[in-house]
Design a protein around this motif. Structure first.
Motif, short mmCIF file in Angstrom:
data_model
loop_
_atom_site.label_atom_id
_atom_site.label_comp_id
_atom_site.label_asym_id
_atom_site.label_seq_id
_atom_site.Cartn_x
_atom_site.Cartn_y
_atom_site.Cartn_z
N PHE A 290 -105.83 96.71 9.80
CA PHE A 290 -105.23 95.62 10.55
C PHE A 290 -103.82 95.32 10.06
N HIS A 291 -103.61 95.46 8.75
CA HIS A 291 -102.28 95.29 8.17
C HIS A 291 -101.30 96.29 8.79
N VAL A 292 -101.72 97.54 8.89
CA VAL A 292 -100.83 98.58 9.43
C VAL A 292 -100.63 98.38 10.94
N LYS A 293 -101.67 97.99 11.65
CA LYS A 293 -101.51 97.71 13.09
C LYS A 293 -100.53 96.56 13.30
N ASN A 294 -100.55 95.59 12.40
CA ASN A 294 -99.61 94.48 12.51
C ASN A 294 -98.18 94.93 12.20
N ILE A 295 -98.02 95.94 11.33
CA ILE A 295 -96.69 96.51 11.12
C ILE A 295 -96.19 97.13 12.43
N LYS A 296 -97.08 97.87 13.09
CA LYS A 296 -96.71 98.49 14.37
C LYS A 296 -96.30 97.42 15.38
N ASP A 297 -97.07 96.33 15.46
CA ASP A 297 -96.75 95.27 16.42
C ASP A 297 -95.42 94.60 16.08
N HIS A 298 -95.10 94.53 14.80
CA HIS A 298 -93.83 93.94 14.38
C HIS A 298 -92.67 94.86 14.76
N LEU A 299 -92.81 96.14 14.46
CA LEU A 299 -91.72 97.09 14.69
C LEU A 299 -91.54 97.45 16.16
N MET A 300 -92.66 97.49 16.90
CA MET A 300 -92.60 98.01 18.27
C MET A 300 -92.87 96.95 19.33
N GLY A 301 -93.46 95.83 18.91
CA GLY A 301 -93.84 94.83 19.91
C GLY A 301 -93.23 93.46 19.70
N GLY A 302 -92.48 93.30 18.62
CA GLY A 302 -91.80 92.03 18.40
C GLY A 302 -92.67 90.90 17.88
N LYS A 303 -93.89 91.19 17.43
CA LYS A 303 -94.78 90.17 16.88
C LYS A 303 -94.63 90.14 15.37
N GLU A 304 -94.30 88.98 14.80
CA GLU A 304 -94.02 88.91 13.37
C GLU A 304 -95.24 89.21 12.51
N HIS A 305 -95.04 90.05 11.52
CA HIS A 305 -96.11 90.42 10.59
C HIS A 305 -96.41 89.26 9.65
N PRO A 306 -97.69 89.05 9.27
CA PRO A 306 -98.01 87.93 8.37
C PRO A 306 -97.58 88.14 6.93
N SER A 307 -97.29 89.38 6.51
CA SER A 307 -96.90 89.63 5.11
C SER A 307 -95.56 90.34 5.06
N LEU A 308 -94.50 89.55 4.95
CA LEU A 308 -93.15 90.08 4.90
C LEU A 308 -92.57 89.90 3.50
N GLY A 309 -91.38 90.44 3.29
CA GLY A 309 -90.74 90.33 1.98
C GLY A 309 -90.59 88.89 1.52
N LYS A 310 -90.26 87.99 2.44
CA LYS A 310 -90.03 86.59 2.07
C LYS A 310 -91.29 85.93 1.53
N SER A 311 -92.43 86.15 2.17
CA SER A 311 -93.68 85.54 1.71
C SER A 311 -94.13 86.16 0.39
N ALA A 312 -93.93 87.47 0.25
CA ALA A 312 -94.31 88.14 -1.00
C ALA A 312 -93.41 87.72 -2.15
N LEU A 313 -92.16 87.44 -1.86
CA LEU A 313 -91.24 86.93 -2.88
C LEU A 313 -91.73 85.59 -3.40
N HIS A 314 -92.22 84.76 -2.50
CA HIS A 314 -92.77 83.46 -2.91
C HIS A 314 -93.98 83.66 -3.82
N THR A 315 -94.84 84.61 -3.46
CA THR A 315 -96.01 84.90 -4.31
C THR A 315 -95.57 85.35 -5.69
N SER A 316 -94.54 86.18 -5.77
CA SER A 316 -94.02 86.61 -7.08
C SER A 316 -93.53 85.43 -7.90
N TRP A 317 -92.90 84.48 -7.24
CA TRP A 317 -92.42 83.28 -7.94
C TRP A 317 -93.60 82.48 -8.50
#
Length: 326
Positions: A290-317
């Motif tokens: 489902f994670h990879v399908k959501n990448i496809k929807d983000h890249l090809m369908g314009g639907k924002e993925h739930p796990s992007l660099g910004k959210s992961a950066l917050h987790t790192s913090w």
């Protein structure tokens, strides 16, 4: 990317995580093609390519990154090399997915994030639990007010030392230079990121980390506490030298509570004035499907993925705050 374009992926680090969890998901997702894999050991790279029907293999990551036939790159190496490879992918101007955690610390994660953000390149992090149906169901319960106003969340994760821990055999997950907090880096990152997805960003976090067993150089016992921006309080205890395995999350609200496991396929449980409801929602065979399908929807369908660099950066913090590394 255009909707009719087929996206050709290359994987850097075709080790165990890519065998079943993630690699086949890139092959099976419509509109994606796994074109190449890389591993420093050329024989192992070739073996993986042959077994999985991947057309190309490399023993040099840079050759894969600059390959004109590769449109996007998935970095599936241990976290200490994530920054090195990610910066090269950003320089090549290609979308990227990086295994979690994003990097061993917040400062490296920030450097990765800025490299992609400055070029407006898509950056995904493999916090795939944000895409799994069992956790989207928990999010639905919370959004529907099934437990009223959320007050606090608590997570207890323990496990016994494994044979590698006891034997002294090398394991990057317990090497303090690669994963300073050991299994916390590898496992707790999943849960903390999930809690942000479910309950919102965190504004305060602190903790204590130590090495109780002396079996390896990384930390093996951590406790943490945090406060979400909406006032919800959180606490966690992670001990990797316990006598038994335990993985229990409790979300308490003004009208009920939700229980689930971050890693085990235990039932998710809702308890409120209507009684108790338990649901068993199994993971797919390839858990990153489902994670990879959501990448496809983000890249090809314009639907924002739930796990992007910004959210992961917050987790790192958050992780660095708990480990007192910020």
């Amino acid at each position: 990317m255009k909707e009719d374009k087929r996206i050709r992926w290359g994987i850097i680090g075709c080790g165990a995580v890519t065998e079943v969890k993630s690699g086949p998901a890139y092959q099976n997702t419509e509109g994606f093609e796994l074109l190449a894999v890389m591993r420093r050991n050329e024989e192992k790279a070739e073996d993986y390519a042959k077994r999985h029907g991947v057309p190309k293999f490399y023993s040099n990551a840079e050759e894969l990154i600059v390959d004109n036939e590769i449109d996007a790159v998935y970095i599936a190496t241990p976290p200490d090399s994530h920054k090195e490879y990610a910066l090269k992918v950003a320089a090549a101007g290609k979308p990227c997915c990086i295994e979690k955690p994003m990097a061993p610390n917040y400062s490296d994660s920030l450097e990765i994030y800025k490299a992609f953000n400055d070029k407006n390149l898509p950056l995904f992090i493999a916090y795939y639990r944000r895409s799994l149906p069992r956790f989207t169901k928990v999010k639905e319960w919370l959004a529907n007010g099934e437990i009223g106003e959320v007050r606090q969340i608590r997570w207890q994760l323990t496990k016994q030392p494994n044979e590698m821990d006891l034997s002294g055999e090398y394991n990057w997950r317990t090497d303090g230079k690669i994963a300073p907090a050991g299994y916390f880096d590898d496992l707790a990152s999943h849960g903390l990121d999930l809690f942000v997805y479910l309950l919102g960003d965190i504004e305060e976090a602190s903790g204590i980390a130590t090495n109780q067993m002396g079996l390896y150089t990384a930390k093996d016992a951590i406790i943490g506490q945090w406060k979400h921006k909406n006032g919800i309080l959180g606490s966690g205890s992670w001990n990797f030298g316990s006598y038994t395995r335990e993985d229990v999350v409790e979300i308490h609200g003004s009208k009920g509570k939700i229980l689930f496991s971050v890693f085990d396929e235990a039932p998710i449980t809702l308890i409120n004035a209507n009684g108790e409801e338990q649901l068993i929602i199994e993971h797919p065979e390839h858990v990153q499907e489902f994670h990879v399908k959501n990448i496809k929807d983000h890249l090809m369908g314009g639907k924002e993925h739930p796990s992007l660099g910004k959210s992961a950066l917050h987790t790192s913090w958050v992780m660095d705050r708990i480990l007192d590394q910020v």
